[in-house]
Write a protein that holds these residues in place. Structure first.
Motif, PDB file in Angstrom:
ATOM      1  N   MET A  86       3.740  14.727 -35.126  1.00 36.66           N
ATOM      2  CA  MET A  86       4.462  14.930 -33.735  1.00 36.66           C
ATOM      3  C   MET A  86       5.895  14.301 -33.849  1.00 36.66           C
ATOM      4  O   MET A  86       6.208  13.441 -34.509  1.00 36.66           O
ATOM      5  CB  MET A  86       3.672  14.339 -32.521  1.00 36.66           C
ATOM      6  N   ASP A  87       6.815  14.858 -33.252  1.00 39.61           N
ATOM      7  CA  ASP A  87       8.236  14.320 -33.139  1.00 39.61           C
ATOM      8  C   ASP A  87       8.478  13.710 -31.823  1.00 39.61           C
ATOM      9  O   ASP A  87       8.084  14.664 -30.774  1.00 39.61           O
ATOM     10  CB  ASP A  87       9.265  15.306 -33.589  1.00 39.61           C
ATOM     11  N   ILE A  88       8.893  12.713 -31.467  1.00 37.58           N
ATOM     12  CA  ILE A  88       9.206  12.155 -30.126  1.00 37.58           C
ATOM     13  C   ILE A  88      10.589  11.483 -30.227  1.00 37.58           C
ATOM     14  O   ILE A  88      11.159  10.723 -31.180  1.00 37.58           O
ATOM     15  CB  ILE A  88       8.058  10.903 -29.888  1.00 37.58           C
ATOM     16  N   CYS A  89      11.218  11.881 -29.334  1.00 38.00           N
ATOM     17  CA  CYS A  89      12.640  11.541 -29.122  1.00 38.00           C
ATOM     18  C   CYS A  89      12.715  10.377 -28.206  1.00 38.00           C
ATOM     19  O   CYS A  89      12.302  10.304 -27.105  1.00 38.00           O
ATOM     20  CB  CYS A  89      13.621  12.612 -28.846  1.00 38.00           C
ATOM     21  N   LEU A  90      13.560   9.503 -28.668  1.00 37.19           N
ATOM     22  CA  LEU A  90      13.543   8.133 -27.809  1.00 37.19           C
ATOM     23  C   LEU A  90      15.181   8.005 -27.423  1.00 37.19           C
ATOM     24  O   LEU A  90      16.032   7.524 -28.754  1.00 37.19           O
ATOM     25  CB  LEU A  90      13.192   6.939 -28.522  1.00 37.19           C
ATOM     26  N   PRO A  91      15.820   7.834 -26.414  1.00 41.10           N
ATOM     27  CA  PRO A  91      17.136   7.628 -26.228  1.00 41.10           C
ATOM     28  C   PRO A  91      17.212   6.061 -26.212  1.00 41.10           C
ATOM     29  O   PRO A  91      16.351   5.074 -26.031  1.00 41.10           O
ATOM     30  CB  PRO A  91      17.480   8.058 -24.754  1.00 41.10           C
ATOM     31  N   VAL A  92      18.526   5.398 -26.854  1.00 39.03           N
ATOM     32  CA  VAL A  92      18.506   4.258 -26.820  1.00 39.03           C
ATOM     33  C   VAL A  92      19.903   3.749 -25.921  1.00 39.03           C
ATOM     34  O   VAL A  92      20.759   4.817 -25.854  1.00 39.03           O
ATOM     35  CB  VAL A  92      18.658   3.744 -28.450  1.00 39.03           C
ATOM     36  N   PRO A  93      19.605   2.613 -25.581  1.00 42.94           N
ATOM     37  CA  PRO A  93      20.861   2.183 -24.564  1.00 42.94           C
ATOM     38  C   PRO A  93      22.258   2.337 -25.317  1.00 42.94           C
ATOM     39  O   PRO A  93      23.303   2.572 -24.583  1.00 42.94           O
ATOM     40  CB  PRO A  93      20.646   1.067 -24.132  1.00 42.94           C
ATOM     41  N   ALA A  94      22.355   1.901 -26.526  1.00 40.52           N
ATOM     42  CA  ALA A  94      23.495   1.665 -27.216  1.00 40.52           C
ATOM     43  C   ALA A  94      23.519   1.768 -28.731  1.00 40.52           C
ATOM     44  O   ALA A  94      22.493   1.136 -29.225  1.00 40.52           O
ATOM     45  CB  ALA A  94      24.288   0.795 -26.809  1.00 40.52           C
ATOM     46  N   PRO A  95      24.256   1.843 -29.672  1.00 37.96           N
ATOM     47  CA  PRO A  95      24.226   1.419 -31.034  1.00 37.96           C
ATOM     48  C   PRO A  95      23.475   0.117 -31.289  1.00 37.96           C
ATOM     49  O   PRO A  95      24.075  -0.773 -30.603  1.00 37.96           O
ATOM     50  CB  PRO A  95      25.445   1.801 -31.748  1.00 37.96           C
ATOM     51  N   GLY A  96      22.838   0.066 -32.212  1.00 34.38           N
ATOM     52  CA  GLY A  96      22.004  -1.192 -32.645  1.00 34.38           C
ATOM     53  C   GLY A  96      21.083  -1.077 -33.623  1.00 34.38           C
ATOM     54  O   GLY A  96      20.717  -0.041 -34.058  1.00 34.38           O
ATOM     55  N   ARG A  97      20.270  -2.221 -33.738  1.00 31.41           N
ATOM     56  CA  ARG A  97      19.056  -2.178 -34.404  1.00 31.41           C
ATOM     57  C   ARG A  97      17.841  -1.911 -33.500  1.00 31.41           C
ATOM     58  O   ARG A  97      17.717  -2.784 -32.489  1.00 31.41           O
ATOM     59  CB  ARG A  97      18.978  -3.358 -35.281  1.00 31.41           C
ATOM     60  N   TYR A  98      16.980  -1.218 -33.926  1.00 26.45           N
ATOM     61  CA  TYR A  98      15.731  -0.795 -32.968  1.00 26.45           C
ATOM     62  C   TYR A  98      14.484  -0.975 -33.904  1.00 26.45           C
ATOM     63  O   TYR A  98      14.402  -0.806 -34.823  1.00 26.45           O
ATOM     64  CB  TYR A  98      15.943   0.408 -32.165  1.00 26.45           C
ATOM     65  N   ALA A  99      13.147  -1.043 -33.369  1.00 29.15           N
ATOM     66  CA  ALA A  99      11.999  -0.763 -33.942  1.00 29.15           C
ATOM     67  C   ALA A  99      10.812  -0.106 -32.988  1.00 29.15           C
ATOM     68  O   ALA A  99      11.274  -0.099 -31.931  1.00 29.15           O
ATOM     69  CB  ALA A  99      11.530  -2.046 -34.225  1.00 29.15           C
ATOM     70  N   VAL A 100      10.096   0.631 -33.459  1.00 32.44           N
ATOM     71  CA  VAL A 100       9.257   1.214 -32.933  1.00 32.44           C
ATOM     72  C   VAL A 100       7.795   1.008 -33.246  1.00 32.44           C
ATOM     73  O   VAL A 100       7.632   0.748 -34.202  1.00 32.44           O
ATOM     74  CB  VAL A 100       9.417   2.819 -33.013  1.00 32.44           C
ATOM     75  N   ALA A 101       6.718   0.963 -32.211  1.00 33.52           N
ATOM     76  CA  ALA A 101       5.189   0.607 -32.576  1.00 33.52           C
ATOM     77  C   ALA A 101       4.642   1.945 -31.714  1.00 33.52           C
ATOM     78  O   ALA A 101       5.084   2.216 -30.537  1.00 33.52           O
ATOM     79  CB  ALA A 101       5.060  -0.728 -31.737  1.00 33.52           C
ATOM     80  N   VAL A 102       3.636   2.496 -32.312  1.00 33.34           N
ATOM     81  CA  VAL A 102       2.900   3.516 -32.045  1.00 33.34           C
ATOM     82  C   VAL A 102       1.418   3.234 -32.064  1.00 33.34           C
ATOM     83  O   VAL A 102       1.098   2.690 -33.078  1.00 33.34           O
ATOM     84  CB  VAL A 102       3.105   4.794 -32.730  1.00 33.34           C
ATOM     85  N   HIS A 103       0.902   3.679 -31.089  1.00 33.94           N
ATOM     86  CA  HIS A 103      -0.820   3.519 -30.814  1.00 33.94           C
ATOM     87  C   HIS A 103      -1.432   4.928 -30.501  1.00 33.94           C
ATOM     88  O   HIS A 103      -1.031   5.694 -29.875  1.00 33.94           O
ATOM     89  CB  HIS A 103      -1.118   2.572 -29.750  1.00 33.94           C
ATOM     90  N   HIS A 104      -2.338   5.238 -31.322  1.00 30.73           N
ATOM     91  CA  HIS A 104      -3.116   6.529 -31.084  1.00 30.73           C
ATOM     92  C   HIS A 104      -4.384   6.127 -30.521  1.00 30.73           C
ATOM     93  O   HIS A 104      -5.130   5.509 -31.045  1.00 30.73           O
ATOM     94  CB  HIS A 104      -3.366   7.200 -32.281  1.00 30.73           C
ATOM     95  N   ASP A 105      -4.509   6.522 -28.903  1.00 31.58           N
ATOM     96  CA  ASP A 105      -5.582   6.244 -28.407  1.00 31.58           C
ATOM     97  C   ASP A 105      -6.646   7.438 -28.733  1.00 31.58           C
ATOM     98  O   ASP A 105      -6.615   8.402 -27.840  1.00 31.58           O
ATOM     99  CB  ASP A 105      -5.392   5.808 -27.069  1.00 31.58           C
ATOM    100  N   LEU A 106      -7.259   7.497 -29.679  1.00 31.72           N
ATOM    101  CA  LEU A 106      -8.047   8.702 -30.097  1.00 31.72           C
ATOM    102  C   LEU A 106      -9.052   9.386 -29.001  1.00 31.72           C
ATOM    103  O   LEU A 106      -8.979  10.274 -28.845  1.00 31.72           O
ATOM    104  CB  LEU A 106      -8.739   8.239 -31.479  1.00 31.72           C
ATOM    105  N   ASN A 107      -9.864   8.371 -28.386  1.00 33.21           N
ATOM    106  CA  ASN A 107     -10.938   8.617 -27.443  1.00 33.21           C
ATOM    107  C   ASN A 107     -10.674   8.635 -26.061  1.00 33.21           C
ATOM    108  O   ASN A 107     -11.236   8.793 -25.094  1.00 33.21           O
ATOM    109  CB  ASN A 107     -12.169   7.916 -27.797  1.00 33.21           C
ATOM    110  N   LEU A 108      -9.141   8.370 -25.729  1.00 39.65           N
ATOM    111  CA  LEU A 108      -8.767   8.580 -24.306  1.00 39.65           C
ATOM    112  C   LEU A 108      -9.569   7.446 -23.485  1.00 39.65           C
ATOM    113  O   LEU A 108      -9.552   7.695 -22.344  1.00 39.65           O
ATOM    114  CB  LEU A 108      -8.730   9.888 -23.774  1.00 39.65           C
ATOM    115  N   ASN A 109      -9.855   6.335 -24.088  1.00 41.58           N
ATOM    116  CA  ASN A 109     -10.490   5.392 -23.259  1.00 41.58           C
ATOM    117  C   ASN A 109      -9.514   4.456 -22.613  1.00 41.58           C
ATOM    118  O   ASN A 109     -10.040   3.741 -21.769  1.00 41.58           O
ATOM    119  CB  ASN A 109     -11.601   4.788 -24.008  1.00 41.58           C
TER     120      ASN A 109
END
Length: 166
Positions: A86-109
């Motif tokens: 999947m592609d997900i777009c994240l707006p950022v407040p300003a140029p700079g350094r960022y990092a992303v964390a992703v969690h897949h809640d497979l069973n929707l619990n």
């Protein structure tokens, strides 16, 4: 090993935020920010174990002391899984350094458990004994235009973590 020692399984770890790209439910403001050529990041999430469940994606700013802390999140959202990538777009407040964390809640619990997967921008090496990469290994620059970064999800496999297909 307790659930709390693995960030994408730890309750309250606050790892997830994002805003959706075309065709995925999300904020209209986020889509407008990404489409307008403002600073943003397109996150390509690969390696989903199954095309079911929910993705939770978090964007963190340049303060390394707030990396993976709930109060360090800039954005947080949940989107339904619609495929094995999947592609997900994240707006950022300003140029700079960022990092992303992703969690897949497979069973929707709604909780983080051994079936779920997770990953970080730039795919830093993690293990059950070293589950939280430093900000420097997950961070990436964002300029005036859209940046792109990949996240390959990892799942617990016995006493290790790895991509779903390996």
């Amino acid at each position: 090993m307790s659930k709390s020692s693995i960030p994408f399984l730890a309750a309250g770890a606050g790892l997830f935020a994002a805003l959706a790209l075309a065709g995925i439910p999300g904020s209209a403001e986020a889509s407008a920010s990404c489409a307008a050529g403002r600073p943003s990041v397109l996150v390509r999430v690969d390696g989903l174990k199954q095309p079911t469940g929910q993705l939770k994606v978090s964007l963190y700013g340049s303060d390394a002391s707030l990396w993976l802390a709930k109060q360090g999140r800039i954005h947080r959202t949940k989107v339904p899984v619609t495929g094995k990538a999947m592609d997900i777009c994240l707006p950022v407040p300003a140029p700079g350094r960022y990092a992303v964390a992703v969690h897949h809640d497979l069973n929707l619990n709604g909780s983080r458990d051994r079936q779920d997967g997770g990953g970080y921008s730039r795919n830093p090496k993690v293990s059950l004994l070293n589950p939280k990469p430093p900000f420097a290994r997950a961070s990436f620059p964002v300029g005036q235009e859209q940046a792109q970064v990949g996240v390959t999800l990892l799942y617990i496999k016995g006493m290790s973590v790895g991509p779903a297909g390996s």
